[in-house]
Design a protein around this motif. Sequence first.
Motif, PDB file in Angstrom:
ATOM      1  N   VAL A   1       0.846  -1.198   0.000  1.00 17.17           N
ATOM      2  CA  VAL A   1       0.000   0.000   0.000  1.00 17.17           C
ATOM      3  C   VAL A   1       0.878   1.244   0.000  1.00 17.17           C
ATOM      4  O   VAL A   1       2.032   1.210   0.463  1.00 17.17           O
ATOM      5  N   PHE A   2       0.338   2.329  -0.543  1.00 15.23           N
ATOM      6  CA  PHE A   2       1.089   3.581  -0.613  1.00 15.23           C
ATOM      7  C   PHE A   2       0.110   4.735  -0.809  1.00 15.23           C
ATOM      8  O   PHE A   2      -1.061   4.530  -1.159  1.00 15.23           O
ATOM      9  N   HIS A   3       0.589   5.942  -0.599  1.00 16.68           N
ATOM     10  CA  HIS A   3      -0.226   7.134  -0.836  1.00 16.68           C
ATOM     11  C   HIS A   3       0.041   7.658  -2.236  1.00 16.68           C
ATOM     12  O   HIS A   3       1.180   7.964  -2.596  1.00 16.68           O
ATOM     13  N   LYS A   4      -1.013   7.730  -3.041  1.00 18.85           N
ATOM     14  CA  LYS A   4      -0.897   8.311  -4.379  1.00 18.85           C
ATOM     15  C   LYS A   4      -0.648   9.821  -4.291  1.00 18.85           C
ATOM     16  O   LYS A   4      -1.112  10.475  -3.355  1.00 18.85           O
ATOM     17  N   PRO A   5       0.008  10.378  -5.298  1.00 25.38           N
ATOM     18  CA  PRO A   5       0.032  11.836  -5.399  1.00 25.38           C
ATOM     19  C   PRO A   5      -1.354  12.324  -5.806  1.00 25.38           C
ATOM     20  O   PRO A   5      -1.960  11.779  -6.729  1.00 25.38           O
ATOM     21  N   VAL A   6      -1.895  13.284  -5.100  1.00 21.67           N
ATOM     22  CA  VAL A   6      -3.233  13.792  -5.399  1.00 21.67           C
ATOM     23  C   VAL A   6      -3.112  15.267  -5.761  1.00 21.67           C
ATOM     24  O   VAL A   6      -2.761  16.092  -4.908  1.00 21.67           O
ATOM     25  N   PRO A   7      -3.357  15.623  -7.005  1.00 18.58           N
ATOM     26  CA  PRO A   7      -3.211  17.018  -7.423  1.00 18.58           C
ATOM     27  C   PRO A   7      -4.194  17.944  -6.710  1.00 18.58           C
ATOM     28  O   PRO A   7      -5.202  17.514  -6.142  1.00 18.58           O
ATOM     29  N   TYR A   8      -3.896  19.211  -6.778  1.00 15.93           N
ATOM     30  CA  TYR A   8      -4.789  20.244  -6.251  1.00 15.93           C
ATOM     31  C   TYR A   8      -6.132  20.181  -6.972  1.00 15.93           C
ATOM     32  O   TYR A   8      -6.191  19.900  -8.173  1.00 15.93           O
ATOM     33  N   GLU A   9      -7.206  20.436  -6.252  1.00 15.22           N
ATOM     34  CA  GLU A   9      -8.540  20.522  -6.843  1.00 15.22           C
ATOM     35  C   GLU A   9      -9.175  21.840  -6.433  1.00 15.22           C
ATOM     36  O   GLU A   9      -9.133  22.211  -5.257  1.00 15.22           O
ATOM     37  N   ASP A  10      -9.746  22.527  -7.391  1.00 14.24           N
ATOM     38  CA  ASP A  10     -10.528  23.721  -7.047  1.00 14.24           C
ATOM     39  C   ASP A  10     -11.686  23.306  -6.149  1.00 14.24           C
ATOM     40  O   ASP A  10     -12.289  22.248  -6.337  1.00 14.24           O
ATOM     41  N   ALA A  11     -11.985  24.151  -5.176  1.00 20.51           N
ATOM     42  CA  ALA A  11     -13.057  23.842  -4.227  1.00 20.51           C
ATOM     43  C   ALA A  11     -14.416  23.858  -4.918  1.00 20.51           C
ATOM     44  O   ALA A  11     -14.691  24.701  -5.780  1.00 20.51           O
ATOM     45  N   ILE A  12     -15.268  22.911  -4.545  1.00 22.24           N
ATOM     46  CA  ILE A  12     -16.680  22.958  -4.927  1.00 22.24           C
ATOM     47  C   ILE A  12     -17.361  23.863  -3.898  1.00 22.24           C
ATOM     48  O   ILE A  12     -17.359  23.563  -2.706  1.00 22.24           O
ATOM     49  N   PRO A  13     -17.947  24.990  -4.313  1.00 29.84           N
ATOM     50  CA  PRO A  13     -18.351  26.033  -3.361  1.00 29.84           C
ATOM     51  C   PRO A  13     -19.708  25.800  -2.700  1.00 29.84           C
ATOM     52  O   PRO A  13     -20.551  26.697  -2.645  1.00 29.84           O
ATOM     53  N   PHE A  14     -19.927  24.581  -2.189  1.00 29.51           N
ATOM     54  CA  PHE A  14     -21.171  24.264  -1.508  1.00 29.51           C
ATOM     55  C   PHE A  14     -20.846  23.475  -0.257  1.00 29.51           C
ATOM     56  O   PHE A  14     -19.931  22.651  -0.248  1.00 29.51           O
ATOM     57  N   GLU A  15     -21.614  23.715   0.802  1.00 31.23           N
ATOM     58  CA  GLU A  15     -21.319  23.124   2.097  1.00 31.23           C
ATOM     59  C   GLU A  15     -22.189  21.892   2.364  1.00 31.23           C
ATOM     60  O   GLU A  15     -23.290  21.753   1.823  1.00 31.23           O
TER      61      GLU A  15
ATOM     62  N   LEU B   1     -23.488   6.667  13.012  1.00 34.12           N
ATOM     63  CA  LEU B   1     -23.922   7.213  11.738  1.00 34.12           C
ATOM     64  C   LEU B   1     -23.802   8.722  11.665  1.00 34.12           C
ATOM     65  O   LEU B   1     -23.984   9.430  12.675  1.00 34.12           O
ATOM     66  N   LEU B   2     -23.527   9.188  10.469  1.00 32.22           N
ATOM     67  CA  LEU B   2     -23.755  10.579  10.091  1.00 32.22           C
ATOM     68  C   LEU B   2     -24.723  10.551   8.910  1.00 32.22           C
ATOM     69  O   LEU B   2     -24.526   9.788   7.966  1.00 32.22           O
ATOM     70  N   VAL B   3     -25.771  11.348   8.976  1.00 34.68           N
ATOM     71  CA  VAL B   3     -26.656  11.535   7.830  1.00 34.68           C
ATOM     72  C   VAL B   3     -26.536  12.993   7.429  1.00 34.68           C
ATOM     73  O   VAL B   3     -26.761  13.892   8.252  1.00 34.68           O
ATOM     74  N   VAL B   4     -26.129  13.223   6.182  1.00 37.89           N
ATOM     75  CA  VAL B   4     -25.864  14.587   5.732  1.00 37.89           C
ATOM     76  C   VAL B   4     -26.712  14.908   4.518  1.00 37.89           C
ATOM     77  O   VAL B   4     -27.182  14.019   3.807  1.00 37.89           O
ATOM     78  N   ASP B   5     -26.890  16.200   4.291  1.00 35.01           N
ATOM     79  CA  ASP B   5     -27.445  16.684   3.036  1.00 35.01           C
ATOM     80  C   ASP B   5     -26.273  16.979   2.111  1.00 35.01           C
ATOM     81  O   ASP B   5     -25.503  17.931   2.339  1.00 35.01           O
ATOM     82  N   LYS B   6     -26.106  16.136   1.103  1.00 35.92           N
ATOM     83  CA  LYS B   6     -25.056  16.348   0.110  1.00 35.92           C
ATOM     84  C   LYS B   6     -25.523  17.386  -0.899  1.00 35.92           C
ATOM     85  O   LYS B   6     -26.587  17.228  -1.513  1.00 35.92           O
ATOM     86  N   PRO B   7     -24.774  18.453  -1.089  1.00 34.91           N
ATOM     87  CA  PRO B   7     -25.200  19.424  -2.100  1.00 34.91           C
ATOM     88  C   PRO B   7     -24.960  18.891  -3.510  1.00 34.91           C
ATOM     89  O   PRO B   7     -24.061  18.074  -3.723  1.00 34.91           O
ATOM     90  N   PRO B   8     -25.763  19.332  -4.480  1.00 33.69           N
ATOM     91  CA  PRO B   8     -25.459  18.986  -5.868  1.00 33.69           C
ATOM     92  C   PRO B   8     -24.050  19.457  -6.223  1.00 33.69           C
ATOM     93  O   PRO B   8     -23.548  20.422  -5.658  1.00 33.69           O
ATOM     94  N   PHE B   9     -23.403  18.755  -7.148  1.00 34.55           N
ATOM     95  CA  PHE B   9     -22.067  19.030  -7.674  1.00 34.55           C
ATOM     96  C   PHE B   9     -20.938  18.511  -6.790  1.00 34.55           C
ATOM     97  O   PHE B   9     -19.779  18.542  -7.208  1.00 34.55           O
TER      98      PHE B   9
ATOM     99  N   VAL C   1     -17.755  14.193  -0.413  1.00 34.92           N
ATOM    100  CA  VAL C   1     -18.294  14.184   0.948  1.00 34.92           C
ATOM    101  C   VAL C   1     -17.396  13.406   1.901  1.00 34.92           C
ATOM    102  O   VAL C   1     -17.072  13.871   2.997  1.00 34.92           O
ATOM    103  N   VAL C   2     -16.970  12.206   1.511  1.00 33.92           N
ATOM    104  CA  VAL C   2     -16.195  11.370   2.429  1.00 33.92           C
ATOM    105  C   VAL C   2     -14.892  12.051   2.836  1.00 33.92           C
ATOM    106  O   VAL C   2     -14.563  12.127   4.026  1.00 33.92           O
ATOM    107  N   THR C   3     -14.128  12.549   1.872  1.00 34.45           N
ATOM    108  CA  THR C   3     -12.852  13.189   2.216  1.00 34.45           C
ATOM    109  C   THR C   3     -13.081  14.432   3.058  1.00 34.45           C
ATOM    110  O   THR C   3     -12.386  14.661   4.062  1.00 34.45           O
TER     111      THR C   3
END
Length: 339
Positions: A96-110, A120-128, A142-144
Amino acid sequence: MARFGKRILPPRDGITAARLRAPGGSQTHAARDLPVPATVREWLSDIVIPTTMGREQAFGAEPLAPEYFTGRGELTDQTGRRVRLDDAVIPGGFYVFHKPVPYEDAIPFEIDVVHEDADLLVVDKPPFLASTPNGVFVRECVVTRMRVARGEDDIVAIHRLDRVTGGLLALSRRPETRGAYQTLFQRREIEKTYRALAHLPAGWSPGDALPLGLEDGEERERRSRLRKIDGERPVREIPGTPNARTSIRLLRAFPHGGGWAGEFSLVPHTGRTHQLRVHMSGLGMPLLGDPVYPRDVDPDPYDFSHTLQLLAERLAFDDPLTGERREFATRLTLDASRS
């Protein structure tokens, strides 16, 4: 990734470690009959690792330098021991190893937390926002996000919603109880209800017939055979024995864009990819704001100007640990003007 990888190399920044299997060994796997390199360096020199590379390139085209694995990648073998490049390869062994993960622009929804308890956590996932790491979105899901925000590496999604669909998403917090909740979804013992806005057929006006004989408040069923083709985003309805079943209820009709639209309650009795969207489009009533059905417009994933009008509205089930009846409702709303 399997629990094996998480156990010996915890997630980094909320992102689960990746897993490799060496050639050879006695167990059946894809590389069992390949020659076993003499050293880890020799093995890793020829491996091309899939990695997110932005919207234009989904897979890395060049091998990572072996030094990456034993440096930033923290390559670890199946015994939990950190690996050196001159080590012998364990035939058929897991690494096992950690992949390189490039920068990602933020999705601007909470993410809105609707409910939380020890399990449990039950959340409202925003579209996108993706439910889980998927394609170009690894950090922006959502998970990360929830792992990082809560400092809990054990958070995983028990089910998924399409990235463009909003509403209720259930997450497990503890491996010890996760299987009990996952089994509910696998056995279809979760009651899931969706709310949607959809175009009514062109030329329709009040009093005209609708597909399936739908009328206000009356529930009808759509059954068909769905098939996902590798490399294609849209799912197809094809002839054959139905493998997808959806209950559809018209709640109201309203003027929209020079024609008419309807608000619907949708209940999936099976869990096929894009099932609700395909069934509604197949009836000639595609969902407002849908970027794939009836025509795939291949939108920029950072274009938030049109929102799919589909919400996971309600989750209900008998808790497998306590027997208690659990019901959750979304706080999100539909908006035809955003389609």
